[in-house]
Design a protein around this motif. Structure first.
Motif, short mmCIF file in Angstrom:
data_model
loop_
_atom_site.label_atom_id
_atom_site.label_comp_id
_atom_site.label_asym_id
_atom_site.label_seq_id
_atom_site.Cartn_x
_atom_site.Cartn_y
_atom_site.Cartn_z
N ILE A 108 0.85 -1.20 0.00
CA ILE A 108 0.00 0.00 0.00
C ILE A 108 0.88 1.25 0.00
O ILE A 108 0.60 2.22 -0.71
N SER A 109 1.95 1.22 0.75
CA SER A 109 2.87 2.36 0.82
C SER A 109 3.45 2.70 -0.55
O SER A 109 3.46 3.87 -0.96
N LYS A 110 3.91 1.67 -1.27
CA LYS A 110 4.45 1.91 -2.61
C LYS A 110 3.35 2.35 -3.57
O LYS A 110 3.58 3.19 -4.45
N LEU A 111 2.15 1.79 -3.41
CA LEU A 111 1.03 2.23 -4.24
C LEU A 111 0.74 3.71 -4.01
O LEU A 111 0.48 4.44 -4.97
N LYS A 112 0.79 4.14 -2.76
CA LYS A 112 0.58 5.56 -2.46
C LYS A 112 1.62 6.42 -3.15
O LYS A 112 1.30 7.46 -3.71
N ASP A 113 2.87 5.96 -3.11
CA ASP A 113 3.93 6.69 -3.80
C ASP A 113 3.63 6.79 -5.29
O ASP A 113 3.79 7.84 -5.91
#
Length: 126
Positions: A65-70
């Motif tokens: 999710i963190s990388k998706l947010k990025d």
């Protein structure tokens, strides 16, 4: 041409995701560019369906999710971040390819055991 707009229920039906999942993705900031009706309802367009499919693809292949947010934040910033997004997607492709390689090795190991057990069973029947 007027774009067709959907409610969250329509979006859930068309994207084959639950309303709960869509709301979670919204809360996490993974669905950009959502407009609202004069009465405050979210209005989705065909592009949101395609975006959700892409987000699900990345999630199913292990992107956090963190990388998706990025990735979403870079997308919102526009064309100036294209190279960074390409880099992220290339990294994800490399990760997927390594997973595929590992899975192929596991298949080979399982097939070997099946052959061993099949051979043992055939001998014991004789």
């Amino acid at each position: 041409m007027v774009k067709e707009r959907f409610t969250i229920g329509n979006l859930a039906e068309k994207s084959k995701l639950s309303i709960h999942t869509i709301r979670f993705y919204e809360k996490e900031g993974l669905i950009p560019f959502i407009e609202r009706s004069p009465t405050g309802f979210r209005l989705y367009e065909e592009e949101h369906i395609e975006w959700l499919r892409f987000i699900c693809c990345l999630r199913e292949t292990g992107m956090s999710i963190s990388k998706l947010k990025d990735f979403v934040n870079l997308t919102v910033q526009g064309e100036a971040t294209t190279d960074q997004r390409i880099g992220m997607l290339e990294d994800q492709r490399i990760f997927i390819e390594s997973q595929v390689g590992a899975l192929l090795q596991y298949i080979a190991m399982i097939n070997h055991k099946i052959e061993m057990y099949s051979h043992t069973t055939a001998i014991s029947k004789d």
